[in-house]
Design an enzyme around this catalytic site. Structure first.
Site, short mmCIF file in Angstrom:
data_model
loop_
_atom_site.label_atom_id
_atom_site.label_comp_id
_atom_site.label_asym_id
_atom_site.label_seq_id
_atom_site.Cartn_x
_atom_site.Cartn_y
_atom_site.Cartn_z
N TYR A 87 9.18 1.55 33.59
CA TYR A 87 8.02 0.97 32.92
C TYR A 87 8.08 -0.56 33.00
CZ TYR A 87 4.50 -0.07 29.39
OH TYR A 87 3.39 -0.56 28.75
N GLU B 268 -3.75 18.32 6.31
CA GLU B 268 -3.17 17.14 6.95
C GLU B 268 -2.16 16.47 6.03
OE1 GLU B 268 -6.50 14.64 7.98
OE2 GLU B 268 -7.53 16.31 8.98
N LYS C 23 -0.81 13.44 4.10
CA LYS C 23 -1.40 12.20 3.58
C LYS C 23 -0.39 11.08 3.80
CE LYS C 23 -3.93 10.34 -0.34
NZ LYS C 23 -3.14 9.15 -0.61
N ASP D 187 1.36 7.57 3.76
CA ASP D 187 1.41 6.51 2.76
C ASP D 187 1.47 5.15 3.46
OD1 ASP D 187 1.47 5.46 0.29
OD2 ASP D 187 3.57 5.96 -0.15
N TYR E 104 -7.25 9.84 11.47
CA TYR E 104 -7.53 11.09 10.76
C TYR E 104 -9.00 11.35 10.46
CZ TYR E 104 -7.17 7.82 6.82
OH TYR E 104 -7.32 6.76 5.99
N LYS F 133 -9.33 19.28 4.06
CA LYS F 133 -10.74 19.00 4.37
C LYS F 133 -11.43 20.29 4.80
CE LYS F 133 -9.45 14.45 6.14
NZ LYS F 133 -9.08 13.68 7.34
N LYS G 120 -1.53 15.62 -4.45
CA LYS G 120 -0.52 14.56 -4.53
C LYS G 120 0.88 15.13 -4.69
CE LYS G 120 -1.61 10.47 -5.34
NZ LYS G 120 -1.66 9.34 -4.40
N CYS H 97 38.48 -8.95 -15.34
CA CYS H 97 38.02 -8.55 -14.01
C CYS H 97 39.05 -7.60 -13.38
CB CYS H 97 37.86 -9.80 -13.13
SG CYS H 97 37.48 -9.38 -11.41
N CYS I 221 40.87 -9.37 -10.25
CA CYS I 221 41.78 -10.51 -10.32
C CYS I 221 42.42 -10.68 -11.70
CB CYS I 221 41.05 -11.81 -9.94
SG CYS I 221 39.81 -12.30 -11.16
N CYS J 284 32.73 -13.45 -13.60
CA CYS J 284 34.18 -13.43 -13.52
C CYS J 284 34.63 -14.89 -13.48
CB CYS J 284 34.60 -12.71 -12.25
SG CYS J 284 36.30 -13.04 -11.76
N CYS K 242 39.67 -14.59 -7.28
CA CYS K 242 39.20 -13.21 -7.35
C CYS K 242 38.92 -12.70 -5.94
CB CYS K 242 37.92 -13.12 -8.19
SG CYS K 242 37.25 -11.45 -8.23
S1 IVH Z 1 -9.37 11.28 4.81
C1 IVH Z 1 -13.59 10.64 3.47
N1 IVH Z 1 -7.00 11.92 5.74
O1 IVH Z 1 -5.60 8.45 1.60
C2 IVH Z 1 -12.16 10.95 3.76
N2 IVH Z 1 -7.13 10.08 4.24
O2 IVH Z 1 -7.87 8.19 -1.03
C3 IVH Z 1 -11.38 9.74 3.90
N3 IVH Z 1 -4.99 8.94 3.83
O3 IVH Z 1 -8.01 5.92 1.70
C4 IVH Z 1 -9.92 9.90 3.89
N4 IVH Z 1 -3.77 10.21 5.14
O4 IVH Z 1 -6.04 5.72 3.28
C5 IVH Z 1 -7.68 11.09 4.94
N5 IVH Z 1 -4.99 12.56 6.71
C6 IVH Z 1 -5.67 11.74 5.89
C7 IVH Z 1 -5.04 10.67 5.20
C8 IVH Z 1 -5.82 9.87 4.36
C9 IVH Z 1 -3.78 9.17 4.31
C10 IVH Z 1 -5.32 7.88 2.84
C11 IVH Z 1 -6.51 7.05 3.20
C12 IVH Z 1 -7.48 7.16 2.04
C13 IVH Z 1 -6.61 7.72 0.96
C14 IVH Z 1 -7.37 8.72 0.11
#
Ligand code: IVH
Length: 676
Positions: free
Chosen positions: A34, A111, A113, A115, A222, A287, A311, A405, A408, A423, A429
């Site tokens: 590469y 999916e 979520k 962070d 996503y 979803k 959550k 200590c 020491c 200390c 020490c």
């Molecule tokens: S969908 C209308 N999918 O979680 C749907 N959100 O409050 C929009 N996030 O602001 C969000 N992974 O920053 C979706 N697989 C995922 C996600 C995801 C992380 C976050 C996103 C969003 C917050 C939800």
């Protein structure tokens, strides 16, 4: 072949390899191959600047700009998701959904979520034209220059791109990158970043895109946003497959399932494997897959009815607190820490956790022998939360700071008005000496490569070094006597020691380990006085006169140099040839991330004094004033904050705690502060 043809061919090939590597995670050539292709591309572009394509791979990182991040109105609002905190809430969401649809959906997309931080990316005719943060959902910030540096974000789409395509996703910092970054922070004597999410957010808001590039952020796409001129799509899954084909990075961990029961087993599996991945997740997003069904149920004011975020809680576990030990740091400060029965929490095995100081131990009322709750949330540093009182055996004694200590034998004292015990053994020490000499050679100070913790320890035990000046008196023979060293490694270490003599004055000053003089303060003082002689003879007033340096730091510096043992050691350093002056025109500089912002500091902060906090803020361009007014950007409040806190609350001024202060220093201000 014509250069123009070769150029297109190279670009196509390299783009394909990039896609395979960063998006599919399935490269077909190795790094060397590469690199060879990439270098050929760079050479061709240098030779034929007229050929350069604006979305060439070499055009990811642009130069820094002064412009702040311009507001961007999203073409479609960026909604957030409703949360379900437990199974009942998930069921309730599903009941509402079935009620609105008149039936259960055929398919659900499950999916992870991620962070991180939400991002909207716009392509026009296949070219990346804009990337924006979520902001308040309607207006975000233009971070295009920074997002272009992410290798998993294509600058040009593959195949048949539509006229306009907006996609949404999450930018995140891989956990491995976060850990590597914090190792570098520790070596530089800088405070650690708190967690990957905040660090990712800070990295996307750097003024200099090369800093963003250096963080190795990644993205998972996503969600589909605005599309003009794309194919007919019937479902979210179809949309994601289409995006993947266009070269966008879609998480392969996502799954399509047919029933709520299957949704629940996805949640169960995802929770179980939560920490098996190189990114942090704080939940599972569910979803409704069919676009027609999505349209039928629609949105509430802030979120879609067709999706929900399940959550995951921060992880907590119980374990046995076996003992509370202490550690003596480089300045003599004594820190108690918990030694626990190893417990697997938040993806790692935790055995030790700092307890900061004796006051903290008593505030939490944790006692050796207690069962304690340990937490490791997204936040990587493990914490002892509290004892489980119901499980406390009878007769457990409160922990007390030892009077002497353990390293020491000298008395441990609590200086008037301070939280941290000390200390009194000075460099007698061995624990303090080891920490001090290790600090002196560390990356943020004299940066002596090869002078790691173990080597320092071995040199001390062999009686070769007892203060920093002795490092410069070492010979290759001295080092050869240590276990694990050979001719080559010994001469390398000697060379590294030699090179370190030329480090800038601020690094030396930091290395000396003066109380309250961190890396930034040291650089500021060095920049002002420019020679160690002048620092040495300065009065408290001379030092305190420097913008951002308060009286506490100033008197700490002056009293350090008033101690004859210290000055004799500095003389020996000078005699060994260590640079004691800062050459003209060379000044350390920190990025002025807080320019134009005004802060007030009150109360007792954790881990640093108000003076130190002030110096750190001022060094980044902020103003620090004594009283809260409508012009105050934020109040930084430690514990026992009084009237200033009340004033800030009455004015609606944001209030930051110590953790938020660290974030402010390392990552710059967030949206809220910047908009004030
Ligand atoms: S969908 C209308 N999918 O979680 C749907 N959100 O409050 C929009 N996030 O602001 C969000 N992974 O920053 C979706 N697989 C995922 C996600 C995801 C992380 C976050 C996103 C969003 C917050 C939800």
């Amino acid at each position: 072949m014509e250069p123009a043809d070769r150029y297109r061919q190279l670009l196509d090939e390299l783009r394909e390899h990039n896609y395979r590597y960063h998006v599919l995670d399935a490269p077909i050539i190795d790094d060397n191959e590469y690199d060879t292709l990439y270098r050929e591309l760079v050479a061709l572009e240098e030779e034929h600047p007229e050929l350069v394509d604006s979305s060439s791979l070499t055009r990811r990182v642009g130069g820094p700009s002064d412009a702040t991040f311009q507001p961007v109105r999203h073409r479609q609002p960026m909604f957030s998701l409703d949360n379900a905190m437990n199974e009942e809430e998930l069921d309730a969401w599903h009941d509402r959904l079935v009620g609105a649809l008149g039936r259960a959906p055929d398919a659900y997309s499950c999916e992870l979520k991620i962070d991180g931080l939400a991002i909207s990316i716009v392509y026009e005719a296949g070219e990346l034209v804009q990337a924006a943060t979520r902001g308040d959902g309607t207006v975000g910030e233009d971070v295009t220059a920074n997002v272009r540096t992410l290798k998993s974000v294509p600058l040009r789409l593959r195949g048949d791109a539509p006229a306009v395509l907006e996609v949404r996703g999450e930018i995140y910092l891989p956990v491995s990158e976060f850990e590597a970054l914090n190792e570098r922070q520790a070596e530089a004597g800088a405070p650690p970043y708190i967690n990957p999410r905040n660090t990712a957010a800070g990295s996307v808001r750097q003024k200099d895109p090369s800093i963003t590039a250096s963080r190795n952020l990644a993205v998972w796409i996503y969600q589909l946003g605005v599309v003009e001129g794309g194919p007919e799509l019937a479902s979210h899954t179809e949309a994601m497959q289409w995006l993947e084909g266009l070269g966008l990075r879609v998480n392969p961990a996502n799954e399509i399932v047919g029933s709520l029961a299957e949704v629940k087993s996805f949640i169960e599996q995802a929770t179980k494997h939560r920490h098996d991945r190189d990114y942090e997740t704080d939940g599972i997003v569910i979803k409704v897959d069919s676009f027609a069904a999505q349209e039928e149920v629609g949105f509430t004011a802030r979120s879609p009815r067709w999706a929900i975020a399940f959550k995951l809680p921060p992880e907590e576990k119980n374990t046995l607190l076996k003992s509370i030990e202490i550690n003596v740091g480089r300045t003599g400060a004594v820190t108690p820490y918990a030694v626990m029965e190893p417990v697997f929490v938040g993806g790692v095995t935790v055995t030790n956790a700092t307890l900061h100081n004796e006051g903290e131990v008593h505030r939490k009322d944790v006692r050796p022998g207690d069962t304690v709750v340990v937490r490791r949330a997204g936040d990587v540093i493990p914490e002892v939360v509290a004892p489980v009182l119901a499980l406390r055996p009878k007769g457990l004694r409160k922990w007390k700071m030892p009077a002497k200590c353990p390293f020491c034998g000298n008395p441990i004292v609590l200086p008037e008005g301070q939280a941290k015990a000390k200390c009194t053994g000075g460099f007698e020490c061995p624990s303090r000496l080891r920490e001090y000499l290790y600090h002196f050679g560390s990356r943020g100070a004299m940066d002596i490569e090869g002078l790691g913790y173990k080597t320092v320890d071995a040199l001390i035990r062999a009686g070769k070094i007892a203060d920093p000046s002795h490092i410069y008196e070492l010979s290759a023979e001295d080092i050869l006597e240590l276990e694990g060293f050979g001719e080559l490694s010994a001469s390398k270490l000697i060379a590294a020691i030699e090179v370190s003599k030329e480090r800038p004055l601020g690094k030396l000053l930091f290395g000396l380990g003066i109380d309250h003089v961190g890396g930034t303060v040291a650089a500021t003082i060095a920049d002002h006085f420019r020679s160690l002689d002048r620092i040495r003879t300065a009065s408290v007033d001379d030092v305190a006169e420097i913008e951002g340096i308060g009286p506490e730091i100033a008197s700490s510096v002056v009293s350090w140099f008033a101690d004859g043992t210290n000055t004799a050691m500095v003389d020996r350093l000078a005699a060994e040839g260590v640079a004691m002056e800062l050459p003209e025109s060379e000044g350390p500089e920190l990025e002025q991330t807080l320019e134009g912002l005004t802060f007030v500091i009150t109360g007792t902060l954790e881990g640093l004094s108000r003076d130190e906090a002030k110096a750190e803020l001022v060094a980044r361009g902020a103003k620090v004033t004594g009283s809260v007014s409508k012009n105050t950007t934020a109040l930084i409040a430690g514990t026992s904050a009084g009237s200033k806190l009340a004033k800030a609350e009455s004015l609606g001024t944001p209030v930051l705690d110590t953790e938020a202060l660290h974030r402010l220093l390392t990552e710059g201000p967030d949206d809220l502060l910047r908009s004030r």
